[in-house]
Write an enzyme that holds these catalytic residues in place. Structure first.
Site, PDB file in Angstrom:
ATOM      1  N   GLU A  62      29.350 -49.305   6.420  1.00 22.98           N
ATOM      2  CA  GLU A  62      29.066 -48.027   7.086  1.00 22.98           C
ATOM      3  C   GLU A  62      30.308 -47.392   7.688  1.00 22.98           C
ATOM      4  O   GLU A  62      30.943 -47.944   8.575  1.00 22.98           O
ATOM      5  CB  GLU A  62      27.994 -48.228   8.171  1.00 22.98           C
ATOM      6  CG  GLU A  62      27.558 -46.921   8.820  1.00 22.98           C
ATOM      7  CD  GLU A  62      26.366 -47.095   9.757  1.00 22.98           C
ATOM      8  OE1 GLU A  62      25.789 -48.196   9.818  1.00 22.98           O
ATOM      9  OE2 GLU A  62      26.015 -46.106  10.435  1.00 22.98           O
TER      10      GLU A  62
ATOM     11  N   HIS B  59      27.995 -39.521  11.232  1.00 20.02           N
ATOM     12  CA  HIS B  59      29.337 -40.092  11.269  1.00 20.02           C
ATOM     13  C   HIS B  59      30.415 -39.231  10.640  1.00 20.02           C
ATOM     14  O   HIS B  59      31.408 -39.745  10.129  1.00 20.02           O
ATOM     15  CB  HIS B  59      29.332 -41.474  10.616  1.00 20.02           C
ATOM     16  CG  HIS B  59      28.615 -42.502  11.440  1.00 20.02           C
ATOM     17  ND1 HIS B  59      28.690 -43.845  11.195  1.00 20.02           N
ATOM     18  CD2 HIS B  59      27.826 -42.378  12.524  1.00 20.02           C
ATOM     19  CE1 HIS B  59      27.952 -44.508  12.073  1.00 20.02           C
ATOM     20  NE2 HIS B  59      27.416 -43.623  12.892  1.00 20.02           N
TER      21      HIS B  59
ATOM     22  N   LYS C  49      32.611 -44.404   9.644  1.00 23.17           N
ATOM     23  CA  LYS C  49      32.411 -43.590  10.847  1.00 23.17           C
ATOM     24  C   LYS C  49      33.668 -42.818  11.199  1.00 23.17           C
ATOM     25  O   LYS C  49      34.782 -43.268  10.935  1.00 23.17           O
ATOM     26  CB  LYS C  49      31.995 -44.492  12.014  1.00 23.17           C
ATOM     27  CG  LYS C  49      31.541 -43.728  13.250  1.00 23.17           C
ATOM     28  CD  LYS C  49      30.703 -44.616  14.166  1.00 23.17           C
ATOM     29  CE  LYS C  49      30.363 -43.866  15.449  1.00 23.17           C
ATOM     30  NZ  LYS C  49      29.287 -44.494  16.203  1.00 23.17           N
TER      31      LYS C  49
ATOM     32  N   TRP D  26      28.150 -52.401  10.068  1.00 19.27           N
ATOM     33  CA  TRP D  26      28.852 -51.393  10.852  1.00 19.27           C
ATOM     34  C   TRP D  26      29.559 -52.089  11.999  1.00 19.27           C
ATOM     35  O   TRP D  26      28.947 -52.862  12.735  1.00 19.27           O
ATOM     36  CB  TRP D  26      27.909 -50.320  11.412  1.00 19.27           C
ATOM     37  CG  TRP D  26      28.680 -49.432  12.323  1.00 19.27           C
ATOM     38  CD1 TRP D  26      29.607 -48.498  11.952  1.00 19.27           C
ATOM     39  CD2 TRP D  26      28.680 -49.452  13.753  1.00 19.27           C
ATOM     40  NE1 TRP D  26      30.181 -47.936  13.074  1.00 19.27           N
ATOM     41  CE2 TRP D  26      29.629 -48.505  14.184  1.00 19.27           C
ATOM     42  CE3 TRP D  26      27.968 -50.186  14.707  1.00 19.27           C
ATOM     43  CZ2 TRP D  26      29.890 -48.261  15.529  1.00 19.27           C
ATOM     44  CZ3 TRP D  26      28.230 -49.947  16.058  1.00 19.27           C
ATOM     45  CH2 TRP D  26      29.174 -48.985  16.454  1.00 19.27           C
TER      46      TRP D  26
ATOM     47  N   ASP E 200      18.225 -43.970  11.115  1.00 18.24           N
ATOM     48  CA  ASP E 200      19.041 -44.430  12.241  1.00 18.24           C
ATOM     49  C   ASP E 200      19.063 -43.376  13.332  1.00 18.24           C
ATOM     50  O   ASP E 200      19.865 -42.444  13.300  1.00 18.24           O
ATOM     51  CB  ASP E 200      20.470 -44.754  11.779  1.00 18.24           C
ATOM     52  CG  ASP E 200      21.285 -45.419  12.889  1.00 18.24           C
ATOM     53  OD1 ASP E 200      20.693 -45.746  13.939  1.00 18.24           O
ATOM     54  OD2 ASP E 200      22.509 -45.601  12.717  1.00 18.24           O
TER      55      ASP E 200
ATOM     56  N   ASP F 251      26.159 -42.499   7.234  1.00 14.29           N
ATOM     57  CA  ASP F 251      25.293 -42.131   8.356  1.00 14.29           C
ATOM     58  C   ASP F 251      25.519 -40.638   8.602  1.00 14.29           C
ATOM     59  O   ASP F 251      26.663 -40.189   8.725  1.00 14.29           O
ATOM     60  CB  ASP F 251      25.698 -42.964   9.588  1.00 14.29           C
ATOM     61  CG  ASP F 251      24.801 -42.715  10.782  1.00 14.29           C
ATOM     62  OD1 ASP F 251      24.610 -41.540  11.151  1.00 14.29           O
ATOM     63  OD2 ASP F 251      24.304 -43.693  11.379  1.00 14.29           O
TER      64      ASP F 251
ATOM     65  N   ASP G  24      27.642 -37.835  17.363  1.00 14.11           N
ATOM     66  CA  ASP G  24      26.776 -38.846  16.758  1.00 14.11           C
ATOM     67  C   ASP G  24      25.675 -39.250  17.751  1.00 14.11           C
ATOM     68  O   ASP G  24      25.591 -40.386  18.177  1.00 14.11           O
ATOM     69  CB  ASP G  24      27.651 -40.064  16.390  1.00 14.11           C
ATOM     70  CG  ASP G  24      26.860 -41.163  15.702  1.00 14.11           C
ATOM     71  OD1 ASP G  24      25.856 -40.852  15.055  1.00 14.11           O
ATOM     72  OD2 ASP G  24      27.272 -42.337  15.819  1.00 14.11           O
TER      73      ASP G  24
ATOM     74  N   HIS H 154      22.027 -43.643   6.253  1.00 15.84           N
ATOM     75  CA  HIS H 154      21.468 -43.741   7.595  1.00 15.84           C
ATOM     76  C   HIS H 154      21.116 -42.317   7.985  1.00 15.84           C
ATOM     77  O   HIS H 154      21.996 -41.508   8.283  1.00 15.84           O
ATOM     78  CB  HIS H 154      22.477 -44.335   8.578  1.00 15.84           C
ATOM     79  CG  HIS H 154      22.328 -45.807   8.730  1.00 15.84           C
ATOM     80  ND1 HIS H 154      22.972 -46.538   9.695  1.00 15.84           N
ATOM     81  CD2 HIS H 154      21.558 -46.687   8.053  1.00 15.84           C
ATOM     82  CE1 HIS H 154      22.626 -47.814   9.586  1.00 15.84           C
ATOM     83  NE2 HIS H 154      21.772 -47.925   8.595  1.00 15.84           N
TER      84      HIS H 154
ATOM     85  N   ASP I 205      22.418 -39.439  17.523  1.00 12.05           N
ATOM     86  CA  ASP I 205      21.248 -40.180  17.048  1.00 12.05           C
ATOM     87  C   ASP I 205      19.919 -39.596  17.520  1.00 12.05           C
ATOM     88  O   ASP I 205      19.015 -40.319  17.928  1.00 12.05           O
ATOM     89  CB  ASP I 205      21.356 -41.672  17.436  1.00 12.05           C
ATOM     90  CG  ASP I 205      22.434 -42.383  16.635  1.00 12.05           C
ATOM     91  OD1 ASP I 205      22.281 -42.491  15.416  1.00 12.05           O
ATOM     92  OD2 ASP I 205      23.449 -42.816  17.232  1.00 12.05           O
TER      93      ASP I 205
HETATM   94  C1  RNT Z   1      26.537 -46.768  14.880  1.00 14.22           C
HETATM   95  C2  RNT Z   1      25.926 -46.914  13.534  1.00 14.22           C
HETATM   96  C3  RNT Z   1      24.990 -48.073  13.364  1.00 14.22           C
HETATM   97  C4  RNT Z   1      24.025 -48.255  14.507  1.00 14.22           C
HETATM   98  C5  RNT Z   1      22.970 -49.317  14.262  1.00 14.22           C
HETATM   99  C6  RNT Z   1      22.208 -49.647  15.498  1.00 14.22           C
HETATM  100  O1  RNT Z   1      27.242 -45.609  15.033  1.00 14.22           O
HETATM  101  O2  RNT Z   1      25.290 -45.731  13.159  1.00 14.22           O
HETATM  102  O3  RNT Z   1      24.308 -47.944  12.162  1.00 14.22           O
HETATM  103  O4  RNT Z   1      23.394 -47.061  14.848  1.00 14.22           O
HETATM  104  O5  RNT Z   1      23.543 -50.409  13.699  1.00 14.22           O
HETATM  105 ZN    ZN Z   2      24.152 -45.815  11.332  1.00 11.64          ZN
END
Ligand code: RNT
Ligand code: ZN
Length: 416
Positions: free
Chosen positions: A223, A259, A225, A182, A323, A256, A291, A283, A293
């Site tokens: 990955e 994302h 986004k 990513w 994640d 993810d 996003d 993820h 998390d």
């Molecule tokens: C960032 C991505 C990525 C990170 C990690 C820490 O938006 O989701 O995967 O969260 O690499």
């Molecule tokens: Zn991620």
């Protein structure tokens, strides 16, 4: 009759064998991200902290892991609290650099040796990630898509080394190491030369993948986004970019859950992608408005993802990674709740009477299909989950609060 026997009978009525589901569930690996333990800090410098890249850990809850030893101790605690097969997902910035600063374009296998032995002792396999953020050469928002050739070369070297290290980890552990890539590349304001930046990223990836590694050693995931803080206007590695790149170059996509547009249904993408790509990396995250998390919970979105993997018959082709990072609550608790939520979602999906649902659907009995799905929510699911925890030597849901508090008192509370 025990609670589990009652549940077993209830599911058997619909042709679902809970015993074989429990066996299957135990073997599905979930890759636990190392970065929940220290707010994505890593160990490059004594005071390493997450910086830039459009991701943010918020909160100042005490007890964060400050050394590799502490992070391992915390992960071991997590292993004892989550049932089923675990892997551990390491970021390159979590190497053991022995007190000296090692640049990202200088990393080598030796800095991860300790992790490989630790993983072996704990009977877990490792996955890996290049670290393209929290670094001065990522500060202007571009890494592998940079127009500054020096910056681009630096990150190319980092990524090439990450792939080599991942392959070495895979060989050491006898299980492919999934390397997720990513990069934060993008722009806060208007972007004019989008085609130019995407061409550079494509060129960088082509160069990186010139070196091939056997699939039983390492596999690459890319990955996608939508946006990040500071890259609101433009992200080079968008969903379309990587979806095309992955399909044409036999790479994996990493989806993810944070994302995409908040109203997008991530689960709906899986059947479209897995029809063309052999594998996928997830993820699993809980985006709140953005996003963010947040810790994953056993909610509809996660159930839908698990259901789609099971219903499509593609569960074994999906690599499930977590994640999220929440620094505002007990970090061990956050980890445990998130990983267990994913496991619960898989159990929920595996307990569905899929054949009966499909039959209703195919025969046009939309109501029966809907009603049977609705019934899943009131089936004695909790009894089956408890049994899964018992069989895999993990505590029951009702025991978690006290156990996490105990660890906080004995271990986390002692950290300054
Ligand atoms: C960032 C991505 C990525 C990170 C990690 C820490 O938006 O989701 O995967 O969260 O690499
Ligand atoms: Zn991620």
């Amino acid at each position: 009759m025990t609670d589990y026997e009652i549940a077993k009978k209830a599911y058997a009525k619909y042709g679902v064998d809970t015993d074989s589901v429990l066996q299957e569930l135990a073997e599905v690996p979930i890759s636990i991200h190392c970065w929940q333990g220290d707010d994505v800090g890593g160990f490059e410098k004594p005071d390493s902290a997450l910086a830039g890249g459009g991701i943010q850990a918020t909160g100042r809850y005490p007890g964060k892991a400050k050394t590799v030893a502490q992070l391992r101790q915390d992960l071991e605690e997590v292993f004892s609290l989550v049932p089923g097969t675990n892997r551990v997902n390491l970021h390159a910035s979590y190497g053991e650099f022995g007190g000296t600063f090692v640049e990202r374009d200088q990393i080598e296998e030796k800095y991860y040796k300790g992790w490989v032995s630790w993983a072996r002792e704990n009977n877990v396999k490792l996955d890996f990630n290049g670290t393209f953020f929290s670094h001065p050469l990522a500060d202007d928002g571009f890494t592998l898509a940079s127009k500054d050739e020096k910056i681009r070369q630096f990150w190319l070297e980092h990524e090439k080394r990450c792939r080599r290290i991942a392959a070495w980890i895979g060989r050491e552990q006898g299980s492919p190491c999934i390397l997720d890539t990513w990069i934060p590349d993008g722009m806060k304001n208007l972007a004019v030369d989008k085609f130019g930046y995407r061409s550079i990223l494509k060129e960088s990836l082509d160069e990186i993948f010139e070196t091939e590694y056997p699939a039983d050693q390492m596999r690459d995931a890319l990955e996608t986004k939508l946006f990040g803080i500071g890259s609101e206007a433009f992200v080079v590695g968008s969903h379309e970019f990587y979806m095309n790149y992955a399909a044409r170059n036999h790479k994996m996509l990493c989806l993810d859950m944070g994302h995409f547009h908040t109203e997008e249904d991530i689960s709906d993408k899986l059947s479209a992608i897995l029809l063309f790509d052999d594998e996928i990396l997830l993820h699993v995250s809980r985006p709140m408005h953005w996003d963010s998390d947040h810790v994953v919970l056993f909610n509809d979105k996660i159930k839908m993802v698990a259901e789609e993997l099971v219903r499509s018959g593609k569960l074994s082709q999906a690599h499930i990674g977590m994640d999220f990072f929440d620094a505002s609550i007990n970090r061990i608790g956050a980890w445990v709740t998130g990983v267990r939520a994913m496991r619960k979602a898989l159990l929920f999906a595996l307990l569905e009477p899929i054949n009966l649902l499909i039959r209703y659907e195919e025969t046009g009995n939309g109501y029966a299909q809907m009603a049977l799905l609705e019934q899943q929510a009131v089936m004695p699911f909790g009894y089956v989950w408890d049994e899964f925890c018992r069989r895999n030597g993990a505590p029951l849901e009702s025991e978690l609060i006290e156990l996490v508090a105990g660890y906080e008192k004995e271990v986390l509370g002692e950290r300054e």
